[in-house]
Design a protein around this motif. Structure first.
Motif, short mmCIF file in Angstrom:
data_model
loop_
_atom_site.label_atom_id
_atom_site.label_comp_id
_atom_site.label_asym_id
_atom_site.label_seq_id
_atom_site.Cartn_x
_atom_site.Cartn_y
_atom_site.Cartn_z
N ALA A 28 -2.56 6.37 31.04
CA ALA A 28 -3.81 7.10 31.22
C ALA A 28 -4.87 6.64 30.21
O ALA A 28 -6.04 6.44 30.56
CB ALA A 28 -3.57 8.60 31.10
N LYS A 29 -4.44 6.45 28.97
CA LYS A 29 -5.38 6.00 27.93
C LYS A 29 -5.91 4.60 28.24
O LYS A 29 -7.08 4.31 28.05
CB LYS A 29 -4.71 6.02 26.56
N ARG A 30 -5.03 3.72 28.73
CA ARG A 30 -5.46 2.37 29.08
C ARG A 30 -6.44 2.42 30.25
O ARG A 30 -7.46 1.72 30.25
CB ARG A 30 -4.27 1.48 29.42
N HIS A 31 -6.14 3.26 31.23
CA HIS A 31 -7.03 3.39 32.40
C HIS A 31 -8.43 3.84 31.96
O HIS A 31 -9.43 3.26 32.40
CB HIS A 31 -6.43 4.39 33.39
N ILE A 32 -8.50 4.82 31.11
CA ILE A 32 -9.79 5.31 30.62
C ILE A 32 -10.52 4.20 29.87
O ILE A 32 -11.72 3.98 30.06
CB ILE A 32 -9.61 6.56 29.72
N ASP A 38 -13.83 -0.58 27.30
CA ASP A 38 -13.35 -0.70 25.93
C ASP A 38 -12.15 -1.65 25.91
O ASP A 38 -11.00 -1.25 25.99
CB ASP A 38 -12.95 0.68 25.40
N GLN A 39 -12.44 -2.94 25.81
CA GLN A 39 -11.40 -3.97 25.89
C GLN A 39 -10.40 -3.84 24.74
O GLN A 39 -9.20 -4.02 24.94
CB GLN A 39 -12.01 -5.36 25.89
N ARG A 40 -10.85 -3.55 23.54
CA ARG A 40 -9.93 -3.43 22.40
C ARG A 40 -8.92 -2.31 22.63
O ARG A 40 -7.73 -2.49 22.37
CB ARG A 40 -10.71 -3.18 21.11
N MET A 45 -3.50 -0.44 24.18
CA MET A 45 -2.62 0.37 25.01
C MET A 45 -1.61 -0.51 25.77
O MET A 45 -0.46 -0.11 25.96
CB MET A 45 -3.42 1.23 25.99
N ALA A 46 -2.03 -1.71 26.16
CA ALA A 46 -1.09 -2.63 26.81
C ALA A 46 0.02 -3.01 25.82
O ALA A 46 1.20 -3.05 26.17
CB ALA A 46 -1.81 -3.87 27.31
#
Length: 58
Positions: A28-32, A38-40, A45-46
């Protein structure tokens, strides 16, 4: 028409298992982050997901 899912050898496909809470949170955090550009954070998150999967799911 309704068909049952099956595995590669015709056996019943495994039941779907709910994702663990930490996987769900990281995803969810990566999706947001991706939606906000926000690439960083998306990269972080990846990386967090990879570490989590190795530590908890292997």
């Amino acid at each position: 028409m309704h068909t049952e899912a099956s595995g590669p050898n015709g056996e019943a496909a495994p039941a779907r298992v709910e994702r663990c809470a930490q996987c769900k949170e990281i995803k969810a955090k990566r999706h947001i982050a991706v939606q906000q550009g926000d690439q960083r954070m998306a990269e972080a998150m990846a990386t967090a997901m990879g570490r989590h999967q190795r530590a908890v799911h292997s």
